[in-house]
Design an enzyme around this catalytic site. Structure first.
Site, PDB file in Angstrom:
ATOM      1  N   GLU A 276       6.303  -3.808  -5.892  1.00  0.00           N
ATOM      2  CA  GLU A 276       7.757  -4.050  -6.029  1.00  0.00           C
ATOM      3  C   GLU A 276       8.080  -4.682  -7.374  1.00  0.00           C
ATOM      4  O   GLU A 276       8.965  -5.541  -7.478  1.00  0.00           O
ATOM      5  CB  GLU A 276       8.296  -4.931  -4.897  1.00  0.00           C
ATOM      6  CG  GLU A 276       8.270  -4.315  -3.514  1.00  0.00           C
ATOM      7  CD  GLU A 276       8.792  -2.906  -3.441  1.00  0.00           C
ATOM      8  OE1 GLU A 276       9.609  -2.506  -4.311  1.00  0.00           O
ATOM      9  OE2 GLU A 276       8.380  -2.180  -2.528  1.00  0.00           O
TER      10      GLU A 276
HETATM   11  C1  LIG Z   1      -1.194  -1.317  -2.034  1.00  0.00           C
HETATM   12  C2  LIG Z   1      -0.140  -0.736  -2.921  1.00  0.00           C
HETATM   13  C3  LIG Z   1       1.013  -0.212  -2.356  1.00  0.00           C
HETATM   14  C4  LIG Z   1       1.996   0.355  -3.178  1.00  0.00           C
HETATM   15  N1  LIG Z   1       3.081   0.959  -2.595  1.00  0.00           N
HETATM   16  C5  LIG Z   1       3.914   1.691  -3.373  1.00  0.00           C
HETATM   17  C6  LIG Z   1       4.938   2.515  -2.791  1.00  0.00           C
HETATM   18  O1  LIG Z   1       5.110   2.563  -1.569  1.00  0.00           O
HETATM   19  N2  LIG Z   1       5.709   3.259  -3.612  1.00  0.00           N
HETATM   20  C7  LIG Z   1       5.546   3.258  -4.962  1.00  0.00           C
HETATM   21  O2  LIG Z   1       6.268   3.968  -5.655  1.00  0.00           O
HETATM   22  N3  LIG Z   1       4.594   2.486  -5.557  1.00  0.00           N
HETATM   23  C8  LIG Z   1       3.768   1.725  -4.788  1.00  0.00           C
HETATM   24  N4  LIG Z   1       2.772   0.975  -5.364  1.00  0.00           N
HETATM   25  C9  LIG Z   1       2.675   0.939  -6.819  1.00  0.00           C
HETATM   26  C10 LIG Z   1       3.065  -0.396  -7.430  1.00  0.00           C
HETATM   27  O3  LIG Z   1       4.464  -0.593  -7.311  1.00  0.00           O
HETATM   28  C11 LIG Z   1       2.570  -0.423  -8.885  1.00  0.00           C
HETATM   29  O4  LIG Z   1       1.147  -0.509  -8.827  1.00  0.00           O
HETATM   30  C12 LIG Z   1       3.178  -1.531  -9.692  1.00  0.00           C
HETATM   31  O5  LIG Z   1       4.545  -1.309  -9.908  1.00  0.00           O
HETATM   32  C13 LIG Z   1       2.489  -1.716 -11.059  1.00  0.00           C
HETATM   33  O6  LIG Z   1       2.373  -0.499 -11.749  1.00  0.00           O
HETATM   34  P1  LIG Z   1       0.934  -0.072 -12.334  1.00  0.00           P
HETATM   35  O7  LIG Z   1      -0.056  -0.203 -11.229  1.00  0.00           O
HETATM   36  O8  LIG Z   1       1.060   1.223 -13.016  1.00  0.00           O
HETATM   37  O9  LIG Z   1       0.580  -1.205 -13.383  1.00  0.00           O
HETATM   38  P2  LIG Z   1       1.003  -1.197 -14.933  1.00  0.00           P
HETATM   39  O10 LIG Z   1       2.449  -0.881 -15.050  1.00  0.00           O
HETATM   40  O11 LIG Z   1       0.037  -0.390 -15.686  1.00  0.00           O
HETATM   41  O12 LIG Z   1       0.803  -2.753 -15.285  1.00  0.00           O
HETATM   42  C14 LIG Z   1      -0.466  -3.318 -15.664  1.00  0.00           C
HETATM   43  C15 LIG Z   1      -0.210  -4.742 -16.167  1.00  0.00           C
HETATM   44  O13 LIG Z   1       0.608  -4.687 -17.346  1.00  0.00           O
HETATM   45  C16 LIG Z   1       1.795  -5.463 -17.160  1.00  0.00           C
HETATM   46  N5  LIG Z   1       2.932  -4.787 -17.819  1.00  0.00           N
HETATM   47  C17 LIG Z   1       3.275  -3.483 -17.731  1.00  0.00           C
HETATM   48  N6  LIG Z   1       4.374  -3.248 -18.475  1.00  0.00           N
HETATM   49  C18 LIG Z   1       4.731  -4.408 -19.034  1.00  0.00           C
HETATM   50  C19 LIG Z   1       5.787  -4.818 -19.903  1.00  0.00           C
HETATM   51  N7  LIG Z   1       6.727  -3.968 -20.329  1.00  0.00           N
HETATM   52  N8  LIG Z   1       5.842  -6.107 -20.285  1.00  0.00           N
HETATM   53  C20 LIG Z   1       4.923  -6.990 -19.842  1.00  0.00           C
HETATM   54  N9  LIG Z   1       3.898  -6.671 -19.031  1.00  0.00           N
HETATM   55  C21 LIG Z   1       3.810  -5.399 -18.623  1.00  0.00           C
HETATM   56  C22 LIG Z   1       1.996  -5.577 -15.652  1.00  0.00           C
HETATM   57  O14 LIG Z   1       2.741  -6.743 -15.300  1.00  0.00           O
HETATM   58  C23 LIG Z   1       0.545  -5.612 -15.169  1.00  0.00           C
HETATM   59  O15 LIG Z   1       0.067  -6.934 -15.242  1.00  0.00           O
HETATM   60  C24 LIG Z   1       1.816   0.361  -4.584  1.00  0.00           C
HETATM   61  C25 LIG Z   1       0.658  -0.198  -5.132  1.00  0.00           C
HETATM   62  C26 LIG Z   1      -0.316  -0.707  -4.321  1.00  0.00           C
HETATM   63  C27 LIG Z   1      -1.588  -1.229  -4.973  1.00  0.00           C
END
Ligand SMILES: Cc1cc2nc3c(=O)[nH]c(=O)nc-3n(C[C@H](O)[C@H](O)[C@H](O)COP(=O)(O)OP(=O)(O)OC[C@H]3O[C@@H](n4cnc5c(N)ncnc54)[C@H](O)[C@@H]3O)c2cc1C
Length: 410
Positions: A276
């Site tokens: 989220e």
């Molecule tokens: C168990 C689980 C359930 C989930 N359920 C859903 C779901 O139902 N529907 C759905 O759509 N998604 C879902 N997700 C996805 C989840 O919302 C994302 O994993 C999350 O939004 C982070 O995206 P990412 O994993 O690509 O990390 P990234 O975006 O790659 O982030 C990696 C790191 O970089 C940081 N970062 C990234 N961009 C920036 C920025 N601009 N400035 C500063 N820091 C930054 C982040 O804070 C993080 O620490 C789920 C994930 C999990 C693990």
């Protein structure tokens, strides 16, 4: 909610799923989504996916994203839902925690396109999705509170029962009598209650915004809910992790053994700081959007309220310092260069939560109930004292963070 794709997590501007219009007004949807909570299961007759995708010719970035309702089963001639739509779960993730919740890779349109229906206007999908995302952010904050509460209850019960070390009477004492264990249990209780208070304040503001007859008052309440939502989400889930980890510590070796249940809470709460919108993204939302609400008036109202609470609770002196530190960091944020403000965003959110949480606990202590007074005093003396240090991390620390970040990148 189907937002995330392999290349598009925090940054939904990179989203690639696409939809094409059919003659009957429905759409054909194509693409892959990952990490979809309950993307597939057999607990209900149908699953209605809400999927973000792009229409042909849509503007680039987040301004070109639309929202589509995409059911697993489509209606047949007799009105039953038996026709399988062109979508499938291609795999289930193996996770650190929340293992009761299937997290799925979803594939749409392998066989000509999944039938989908537009929700709201074209290219306004992100705004539609945020109707749910804002509620979900508060709900995930409450997930942090709930797991913290469970960890606290378990740890307290264990600390009252487990006997080690000498007690005052000479025999082995319940470990809660040892000051260090008492400190851990109090920290767990105080952080959980502060996070709960912030979540409830957010929920009250949302409810009042809906019920308020005066539009100006309704707008103030909405803004307050908007300001508090990233704090409710990020602080509650951060402390959920801290509290669950302390819970393992209170249990000692048993905390590391699955049978006791403390380790499961630590694994389950870890995700709440990530999904989220990661807690880093919440801090960015707070600093770049929420502090600016009504030209900063929403923040000023919040600071005024905190100051009044801290002043009327003179016995919790550290709260006045916490609110003063928060106010000076807020003024810094208002005038800082955007990248400097971003570098201080996460400690600033924590500082906000400590000042807000502490003043809410102090308000609660006005009831005179001894337990509430003791918890509020512990919070002020032990947790809110970190506020001036955090304010320094926000101001002086932001510049060195940027410098250090550049060094790491190189
Ligand atoms: C168990 C689980 C359930 C989930 N359920 C859903 C779901 O139902 N529907 C759905 O759509 N998604 C879902 N997700 C996805 C989840 O919302 C994302 O994993 C999350 O939004 C982070 O995206 P990412 O994993 O690509 O990390 P990234 O975006 O790659 O982030 C990696 C790191 O970089 C940081 N970062 C990234 N961009 C920036 C920025 N601009 N400035 C500063 N820091 C930054 C982040 O804070 C993080 O620490 C789920 C994930 C999990 C693990």
């Amino acid at each position: 909610m189907n937002l995330t794709e392999p290349q598009a997590g925090s940054d939904l501007a990179l989203l690639r799923a696409r939809a094409e219009r059919n003659d009957d007004g429905s759409f054909r949807l194509f693409g892959q989504k990952i990490f979809i909570t309950y993307g597939e299961h057999d607990l209900s007759d149908n699953i209605v996916h809400l999927v973000l995708a792009r229409l042909p010719g849509a503007p680039p970035g987040t301004r070109g994203i639309s929202l589509f309702l995409t059911p697993k089963f489509l209606p047949d001639a007799s009105g039953g839902f038996t026709r399988r739509n062109d979508l499938r779960c291609a795999g289930i993730e193996h996770k650190l925690g929340v293992n009761g919740s299937p997290t799925c890779t979803m594939v749409y349109g392998d066989a000509g396109g999944a039938t989908a229906f537009l929700v709201g206007e074209e290219n306004k999908g992100l705004a539609c999705m945020f109707t749910m995302m804002n509620n979900a952010r508060l709900a995930v904050g409450l997930q942090g509170v709930a797991l913290a509460e469970r960890a606290t209850q378990q740890a307290l019960a264990y600390a009252r029962e487990r006997r080690q070390g000498r007690g005052e009477g000479g025999g082995a004492a319940p470990i809660v009598q040892h000051p260090d264990v008492a400190r851990m249990c109090l920290t767990m209780t105080a952080l959980t209650q502060a996070a709960r208070a912030i979540c409830y304040e957010t929920a009250v503001s949302l409810d009042r915004a809906k019920r308020e007859a005066d539009p100006a008052q309704a707008s103030r309440k909405r803004e307050r809910a908007g300001l508090l939502t990233p704090i409710a989400k990020a602080f509650s889930t951060d402390i959920g992790n801290e509290v669950a980890s302390l819970g393992v510590q209170v249990f000692g070796g048993m905390g590391f053994i699955e049978e006791a249940g403390a380790s499961q809470l630590l694994r389950d709460v870890r995700i709440a700081a990530i999904y989220e919108g990661t807690n880093g993204i919440q801090a960015i939302d707070l600093v770049t959007r929420k502090l600016k609400l009504s030209g900063g008036a929403a923040l000023t109202r919040e600071i005024d309220d905190m100051r009044a609470s801290a002043e009327s609770a003179a016995e919790f002196g550290a709260l006045r310092e916490a609110v003063a530190a928060f106010e000076s960091a807020s003024r810094f944020m208002e005038s800082a260069e955007p990248r400097v403000a971003l570098a201080g965003a996460t400690p600033y959110l924590r500082l906000f939560a400590l000042a807000r949480g502490g003043t809410l606990l102090a308000k609660g202590a006005a009831s005179g109930e001894p337990r509430r007074i003791a918890i509020a005093r512990f919070f002020a003396d032990n947790l809110a004292v970190a506020a001036p240090g955090l304010a320094k991390v926000v101001t002086a620390g932001a510049a060195s963070t940027l410098e250090g970040g550049a060094a790491l990148e190189a």
